[in-house]
Design a protein around this motif. Sequence first.
Motif, PDB file in Angstrom:
ATOM      1  N   GLU A 113       0.858  -1.186   0.000  1.00  0.00           N
ATOM      2  CA  GLU A 113       0.000   0.000   0.000  1.00  0.00           C
ATOM      3  C   GLU A 113       0.893   1.235   0.000  1.00  0.00           C
ATOM      4  N   VAL A 114       0.658   2.126  -0.955  1.00  0.00           N
ATOM      5  CA  VAL A 114       1.563   3.246  -1.220  1.00  0.00           C
ATOM      6  C   VAL A 114       0.988   4.530  -0.629  1.00  0.00           C
ATOM      7  N   PHE A 115       1.836   5.241   0.131  1.00  0.00           N
ATOM      8  CA  PHE A 115       1.445   6.503   0.746  1.00  0.00           C
ATOM      9  C   PHE A 115       2.468   7.573   0.400  1.00  0.00           C
ATOM     10  N   ASP A 116       1.992   8.706  -0.099  1.00  0.00           N
ATOM     11  CA  ASP A 116       2.849   9.849  -0.372  1.00  0.00           C
ATOM     12  C   ASP A 116       2.963  10.654   0.925  1.00  0.00           C
ATOM     13  N   SER A 117       4.185  10.743   1.477  1.00  0.00           N
ATOM     14  CA  SER A 117       4.368  11.453   2.744  1.00  0.00           C
ATOM     15  C   SER A 117       4.285  12.959   2.577  1.00  0.00           C
ATOM     16  N   GLY A 118       4.338  13.450   1.330  1.00  0.00           N
ATOM     17  CA  GLY A 118       4.258  14.879   1.087  1.00  0.00           C
ATOM     18  C   GLY A 118       5.526  15.640   1.430  1.00  0.00           C
ATOM     19  N   ALA A 119       6.653  14.957   1.561  1.00  0.00           N
ATOM     20  CA  ALA A 119       7.935  15.616   1.837  1.00  0.00           C
ATOM     21  C   ALA A 119       9.016  14.930   1.023  1.00  0.00           C
ATOM     22  N   TRP A 120       9.781  15.719   0.279  1.00  0.00           N
ATOM     23  CA  TRP A 120      10.832  15.130  -0.543  1.00  0.00           C
ATOM     24  C   TRP A 120      11.875  16.174  -0.905  1.00  0.00           C
ATOM     25  N   MET A 121      12.928  15.691  -1.571  1.00  0.00           N
ATOM     26  CA  MET A 121      14.049  16.516  -1.969  1.00  0.00           C
ATOM     27  C   MET A 121      14.375  16.244  -3.428  1.00  0.00           C
ATOM     28  N   VAL A 122      14.808  17.264  -4.139  1.00  0.00           N
ATOM     29  CA  VAL A 122      15.275  17.112  -5.524  1.00  0.00           C
ATOM     30  C   VAL A 122      16.715  17.595  -5.577  1.00  0.00           C
ATOM     31  N   HIS A 127      23.127  21.956  -6.081  1.00  0.00           N
ATOM     32  CA  HIS A 127      22.237  22.475  -5.048  1.00  0.00           C
ATOM     33  C   HIS A 127      21.016  21.572  -4.924  1.00  0.00           C
ATOM     34  N   LEU A 128      20.273  21.762  -3.837  1.00  0.00           N
ATOM     35  CA  LEU A 128      19.127  20.922  -3.531  1.00  0.00           C
ATOM     36  C   LEU A 128      17.864  21.763  -3.414  1.00  0.00           C
ATOM     37  N   HIS A 129      16.730  21.138  -3.715  1.00  0.00           N
ATOM     38  CA  HIS A 129      15.425  21.764  -3.501  1.00  0.00           C
ATOM     39  C   HIS A 129      14.632  20.879  -2.538  1.00  0.00           C
ATOM     40  N   TYR A 130      13.978  21.507  -1.562  1.00  0.00           N
ATOM     41  CA  TYR A 130      13.157  20.791  -0.585  1.00  0.00           C
ATOM     42  C   TYR A 130      11.693  21.184  -0.781  1.00  0.00           C
ATOM     43  N   TYR A 131      10.809  20.172  -0.734  1.00  0.00           N
ATOM     44  CA  TYR A 131       9.392  20.418  -0.987  1.00  0.00           C
ATOM     45  C   TYR A 131       8.530  19.793   0.094  1.00  0.00           C
ATOM     46  N   ARG A 132       7.353  20.405   0.297  1.00  0.00           N
ATOM     47  CA  ARG A 132       6.335  19.818   1.151  1.00  0.00           C
ATOM     48  C   ARG A 132       4.983  19.981   0.480  1.00  0.00           C
ATOM     49  N   ALA A 133       4.106  19.004   0.694  1.00  0.00           N
ATOM     50  CA  ALA A 133       2.764  19.014   0.117  1.00  0.00           C
ATOM     51  C   ALA A 133       1.871  18.193   1.037  1.00  0.00           C
ATOM     52  N   GLU A 134       0.613  18.103   0.684  1.00  0.00           N
ATOM     53  CA  GLU A 134      -0.317  17.299   1.482  1.00  0.00           C
ATOM     54  C   GLU A 134       0.016  15.818   1.343  1.00  0.00           C
ATOM     55  N   VAL A 410       9.722   4.959   9.322  1.00  0.00           N
ATOM     56  CA  VAL A 410      10.643   5.366   8.262  1.00  0.00           C
ATOM     57  C   VAL A 410      10.673   6.889   8.212  1.00  0.00           C
ATOM     58  N   GLU A 411      11.790   7.449   7.761  1.00  0.00           N
ATOM     59  CA  GLU A 411      11.923   8.899   7.634  1.00  0.00           C
ATOM     60  C   GLU A 411      11.865   9.295   6.162  1.00  0.00           C
ATOM     61  N   THR A 412      11.129  10.349   5.863  1.00  0.00           N
ATOM     62  CA  THR A 412      11.020  10.873   4.497  1.00  0.00           C
ATOM     63  C   THR A 412      11.430  12.335   4.471  1.00  0.00           C
ATOM     64  N   GLY A 413      11.430  12.919   3.261  1.00  0.00           N
ATOM     65  CA  GLY A 413      11.829  14.296   3.085  1.00  0.00           C
ATOM     66  C   GLY A 413      13.303  14.453   2.817  1.00  0.00           C
TER      67      GLY A 413
END
Length: 414
Positions: A113-122, A127-134, A410-413
């Motif tokens: 079962e797949v859940f989008d935590s709404g936090a990730w990095m690109v 350089h890095l970009h950090y994002y948050r969403a629902e 587990v840790e995300t983002g």
Amino acid sequence: MIWNRKKALPASAAVLCLGLLLAGCGGSGDDKGKERRDSAKNPASSKPHGYIAGAEEAAEQQSRLVLADRGSGTLTLLDLIKGKTEPLGRAHKGAELVTDGRFAYANSASGSEVFDSGAWMVDHGDHLHYYRAEARGLGTVRGKKVEDVYSSKWLTAFTFADGTARLVDHGRMEKGRIKPTATLDDVEPGPAVPFEEDVLVPAAGPGGDTVVEVRDRKGKKKAALGEKCPELRGAAVTRTGVVFGCADGALFVTEKKGEPHAEKIPFGRKVADDERPDSFRSRSLGTTLTARAGDDAVWVLDVAEREWKKIETAPVAAVNSAGEGTPLLVLDRSGTLRAYEISDGKEIARKKILAGAPDAKDASRSVIEVDAARAYINDVAAKKVYEIDYNDDLRKARSFSLDFAPAEMVETGR
């Protein structure tokens, strides 16, 4: 490739990256001039560098913990920036959690079962970009007992106990849809791991030894890598390549001249079967991998140096390391966290972490998640999560109380 699993920067570097964003994030003067001219022609079409629809960009890593109560299957999201929890959904009772740094996968006997935590990095390289969403649930990838899940920017591969693997379009998952691209039913036991736009899968080689094949997103064979990996088990995704565990060491797959290239990292000694790594733990995308080496020791694989080390410890319940000069962290079965110097194996700190006197079963359900400055440990019996400053004598920086037993984390983002 999502080198699974995203190397975090210290706060000063994150501020520098924010400055780069405001300045155009590294583009040339000509590029910036073109962006201004295009914006002047069509202001409505102008989007800032790194823009992702439906997401909010942040100046720092947006760390979140996904926690599961195995008794009920309830999933909870702990936002480490806000220090608050929110419900995420429900999975099968007893499901085990894994992550690729953004998505949490609740694996059980009937699928993932797949859940989008709404936090990730690109990672844009310099350089890095950090994002948050629902956060949200996406659905289920069905199959008989999920054993492994690994991702790249293009694909997510689910490996099942019946010997099959299923590939899913990762880009579509980022948009909220699960779309399979292929099912593989002709592979050997072991994890399938995405590599760029392709996938690496175990296959039968000459003499019966396992080799690794390169398949495309539809499952078609493109090549077989030359090095053997006898009794392949366990894998890890690092910033520089994919590692598979073998009976005689590790098989390290990287890109060389635009093509996958395999090389062996031998143990350098004879290793008994019960001391072999069967799974690896590391900082997200880290090149310092850790694994149990029997009951009272730990393996450390420095991928960059192509070197294995075996460090004698107390009885191991959980292990991890952020690498790059940070200590090896070992939670023993008494609930004590120990820090070791990786270079010489010397114990440099210890602290009782788990509340009371946990039995071995409670301790074995705890994991150590690590990022650039902190470690997180779930205390099942006390219904808490601890944030540990591993660079300050294992100091407890924060403690989060919960109304359930966090048996999975587990840790995300990252």
